[in-house]
Design a protein around this motif. Sequence first.
Motif, mmCIF file in Angstrom:
data_model
loop_
_atom_site.group_PDB
_atom_site.id
_atom_site.type_symbol
_atom_site.label_atom_id
_atom_site.label_comp_id
_atom_site.label_asym_id
_atom_site.label_seq_id
_atom_site.Cartn_x
_atom_site.Cartn_y
_atom_site.Cartn_z
ATOM 1 N N UNK A 93 28.037 37.926 29.407
ATOM 2 C CA UNK A 93 28.977 36.908 29.891
ATOM 3 C C UNK A 93 30.134 36.639 28.929
ATOM 4 N N UNK A 94 29.874 36.689 27.632
ATOM 5 C CA UNK A 94 30.955 36.464 26.667
ATOM 6 C C UNK A 94 31.998 37.577 26.769
ATOM 7 N N UNK A 95 31.539 38.829 26.833
ATOM 8 C CA UNK A 95 32.465 39.965 26.936
ATOM 9 C C UNK A 95 33.267 39.865 28.226
ATOM 10 N N UNK A 96 32.585 39.569 29.323
ATOM 11 C CA UNK A 96 33.251 39.460 30.618
ATOM 12 C C UNK A 96 34.305 38.347 30.600
ATOM 13 N N UNK A 97 33.970 37.203 30.022
ATOM 14 C CA UNK A 97 34.931 36.107 29.922
ATOM 15 C C UNK A 97 36.123 36.467 29.053
ATOM 16 N N UNK A 98 35.856 37.154 27.941
ATOM 17 C CA UNK A 98 36.940 37.560 27.043
ATOM 18 C C UNK A 98 37.871 38.537 27.757
ATOM 19 N N UNK A 99 37.284 39.492 28.485
ATOM 20 C CA UNK A 99 38.104 40.469 29.206
ATOM 21 C C UNK A 99 38.922 39.795 30.308
ATOM 22 N N UNK A 100 38.370 38.774 30.940
ATOM 23 C CA UNK A 100 39.123 38.057 31.980
ATOM 24 C C UNK A 100 40.366 37.397 31.389
ATOM 25 N N UNK A 101 40.286 36.981 30.135
ATOM 26 C CA UNK A 101 41.435 36.355 29.460
ATOM 27 C C UNK A 101 42.362 37.394 28.826
ATOM 28 N N UNK A 102 41.941 38.658 28.780
ATOM 29 C CA UNK A 102 42.738 39.741 28.205
ATOM 30 C C UNK A 102 42.789 40.892 29.208
ATOM 31 N N UNK A 103 43.570 40.713 30.285
ATOM 32 C CA UNK A 103 43.580 41.697 31.372
ATOM 33 C C UNK A 103 44.024 43.100 30.962
ATOM 34 N N UNK A 104 44.621 43.236 29.795
ATOM 35 C CA UNK A 104 45.029 44.564 29.339
ATOM 36 C C UNK A 104 43.828 45.468 29.073
ATOM 37 N N UNK A 105 42.621 44.907 29.081
ATOM 38 C CA UNK A 105 41.407 45.699 28.872
ATOM 39 C C UNK A 105 40.626 45.938 30.160
ATOM 40 N N UNK A 106 41.033 45.310 31.263
ATOM 41 C CA UNK A 106 40.273 45.418 32.510
ATOM 42 C C UNK A 106 40.278 46.830 33.089
ATOM 43 N N UNK A 107 41.258 47.650 32.699
ATOM 44 C CA UNK A 107 41.287 49.019 33.203
ATOM 45 C C UNK A 107 40.115 49.851 32.680
ATOM 46 N N UNK A 108 39.422 49.360 31.645
ATOM 47 C CA UNK A 108 38.254 50.062 31.121
ATOM 48 C C UNK A 108 37.045 49.942 32.056
ATOM 49 N N UNK A 109 37.075 48.940 32.926
ATOM 50 C CA UNK A 109 35.961 48.702 33.850
ATOM 51 C C UNK A 109 36.170 49.562 35.097
ATOM 52 N N UNK A 110 35.150 50.333 35.504
ATOM 53 C CA UNK A 110 35.301 51.169 36.700
ATOM 54 C C UNK A 110 35.613 50.309 37.931
ATOM 55 N N UNK A 111 36.312 50.892 38.878
ATOM 56 C CA UNK A 111 36.661 50.177 40.110
ATOM 57 C C UNK A 111 35.420 49.601 40.784
ATOM 58 N N UNK A 112 34.314 50.303 40.709
ATOM 59 C CA UNK A 112 33.076 49.863 41.358
ATOM 60 C C UNK A 112 32.515 48.582 40.737
ATOM 61 N N UNK A 113 33.010 48.184 39.554
ATOM 62 C CA UNK A 113 32.508 46.997 38.872
ATOM 63 C C UNK A 113 33.583 45.929 38.662
ATOM 64 N N UNK A 114 34.767 46.117 39.230
ATOM 65 C CA UNK A 114 35.829 45.124 39.074
ATOM 66 C C UNK A 114 35.454 43.780 39.685
ATOM 67 N N UNK A 115 34.532 43.769 40.636
ATOM 68 C CA UNK A 115 34.111 42.513 41.264
ATOM 69 C C UNK A 115 33.416 41.579 40.265
ATOM 70 N N UNK A 116 33.065 42.081 39.099
ATOM 71 C CA UNK A 116 32.451 41.243 38.060
ATOM 72 C C UNK A 116 33.400 40.125 37.632
ATOM 73 N N UNK A 117 34.696 40.303 37.895
ATOM 74 C CA UNK A 117 35.700 39.328 37.480
ATOM 75 C C UNK A 117 36.054 38.343 38.584
ATOM 76 N N UNK A 118 35.431 38.479 39.742
ATOM 77 C CA UNK A 118 35.721 37.567 40.864
ATOM 78 C C UNK A 118 35.009 36.256 40.721
#
Length: 98
Positions: free
Chosen positions: A73-98
């Motif tokens: 959860x900490x990593x996911x929250x940090x990535x949500x605040x730093x969208x420049x890293x969201x491209x590292x997450x596969x499309x199949x898992x982008x829903x983790x940020x919804x």
Amino acid sequence: MNVVDVKERNRYELREGDELVGFAEYHFHRGELALLHTEIRDESGGRGLGGELVRGALDDARARGLKVLPYCPFVRGWMARHPEYKDLVPDTHQSMFD
């Protein structure tokens, strides 16, 4: 501060000199790095070191051409605040940020 991939322990470690400040546990499989748990020593909290650790792990993943699964959860929250890293997450898992 230095972020080091300690492969034999399946974790990235944040070190200040020889002192362990925190770590991010992971599981690696088929080009994907699943980040599972992040921990910073209590006495080092509140200084932004968790973010420094996550940034170091994600920068390493990017340099190695890995995809990232932010289960922690900490990593996911940090990535949500730093969208420049969201491209590292596969499309199949982008829903983790919804």
